[in-house]
Enzyme design. Structure first.
Site, PDB file in Angstrom:
ATOM      1  N   SER A  99       0.825  -1.202   0.000  1.00  0.00           N
ATOM      2  CA  SER A  99       0.000   0.000   0.000  1.00  0.00           C
ATOM      3  C   SER A  99       0.861   1.255   0.000  1.00  0.00           C
ATOM      4  CB  SER A  99      -0.892   0.027   1.244  1.00  0.00           C
ATOM      5  OG  SER A  99      -1.590   1.262   1.351  1.00  0.00           O
TER       6      SER A  99
ATOM      7  N   TYR B 121      -2.880  -0.613   9.732  1.00  0.00           N
ATOM      8  CA  TYR B 121      -2.896  -0.965   8.311  1.00  0.00           C
ATOM      9  C   TYR B 121      -1.595  -0.509   7.645  1.00  0.00           C
ATOM     10  CZ  TYR B 121      -4.430  -1.378   3.477  1.00  0.00           C
ATOM     11  OH  TYR B 121      -4.526  -1.726   2.151  1.00  0.00           O
TER      12      TYR B 121
ATOM     13  N   LYS C 138       1.347  -3.110   6.155  1.00  0.00           N
ATOM     14  CA  LYS C 138       1.726  -3.072   4.745  1.00  0.00           C
ATOM     15  C   LYS C 138       3.208  -2.741   4.583  1.00  0.00           C
ATOM     16  CE  LYS C 138      -2.134  -4.161   2.703  1.00  0.00           C
ATOM     17  NZ  LYS C 138      -2.257  -5.394   1.889  1.00  0.00           N
TER      18      LYS C 138
END
Length: 261
Positions: free
Chosen positions: A154, A167, A171
């Site tokens: 990401s 998150y 990533k």
């Protein structure tokens, strides 16, 4: 001993989180070039069956498993090998993505919720992919075959995710893990790469785009967001035989919305 080469022609491809979005587009892309695909899903069987119905060719399979649960990775790999006869390509796409239900701003999130979200994202987004990578790598090494592993990371790993720090962190860790594996697995003919998408117009993001679409699109000088098919095409290239020299790379796919040196 010579380095094993990746197989040419139709391959056996395991794509995690393929019931919708980027995973579905990636499954369609691989099947479209004649590969056989294992469509993995955690809970959305109806979506996975829809993905399966969209795949050209035959010999594809559904594989279920929650990567946050003990033993899931072993079962997923075992069922994929049984269904397809082996695995040549692994796409680590499954993730607990940001949503209204797992927002965890540090200043406003109760600690119990903070712990819950962090542990769930670490288990699925990072450790699930780590386990699958290890198992697929051992499978390839035991066969004496080269292969490809592509991680879906990401933009948030570089830009930061203040509302969803777990998150962004998982990533970033996944992308770093991929680079370590690129070095470790190269002698076995296994190339490992990552893609780092920016905002992508998936069904999961429809509500966010409806609410803040203009501002999100303005992040890119192209004035739009990415599509699942654009990410899928990049994954397909990185899994190809000519892309072996890209091993260790992290490919930014964000429409110049975030540049890094």
């Amino acid at each position: 001993m010579p380095t094993p080469a990746a197989p040419h022609g139709p391959r056996r491809v395991l794509i995690t989180g393929a019931s919708r979005g980027i995973g579905r587009a990636t499954a369609v892309a691989f099947a479209g070039q004649g590969d056989r695909v294992a469509v993995h899903y955690a809970a959305g069987r109806a979506g996975a069956e829809e993905t399966l119905s969209l795949l050209p060719g035959s010999g594809h399979a559904l594989v279920q498993g929650d990567l946050g649960e003990p033993g899931a990775a072993e079962r997923i790999v075992g069922e994929t090998v049984a269904a397809l006869g082996g695995i040549d390509v692994l796409v680590n796409n499954a993730a607990v993505a940001p949503s209204a239900g797992n927002e965890h701003r540090p200043a406003t999130t109760p600690h119990a919720d903070w712990r819950r979200v962090w542990r769930r994202m670490v288990e699925v987004n990072l450790l699930g992919a780590v386990d699958l990578t290890h198992l697929v790598a051992q499978h390839l090494i035991d066969r004496g075959a080269g292969g490809r592993i592509v991680n879906v990371g990401s933009r948030g790993a570089f830009r930061g995710e203040p509302d969803f720090p777990a998150y962004g962190t998982t990533k970033a860790a996944l992308q770093s893990f991929g680079q370590s594996m690129a070095i470790a697995l190269a002698p076995h003919g296994i190339a490992v790469t990552s893609v780092a998408p920016g905002f992508v117009a998936t069904g999961r993001q429809a509500a966010k785009l409806a609410e803040d679409g203009a501002a999100i699109e303005a992040q890119s000088p192209f004035g739009r967001v990415g599509t699942p098919e654009e990410v899928a095409d990049a994954v397909r290239y990185l899994a190809s035989a000519p892309a072996v020299w890209a091993s260790g790379a992290i490919l930014d796919l964000n429409g110049a919305s975030h540049l890094r040196s």
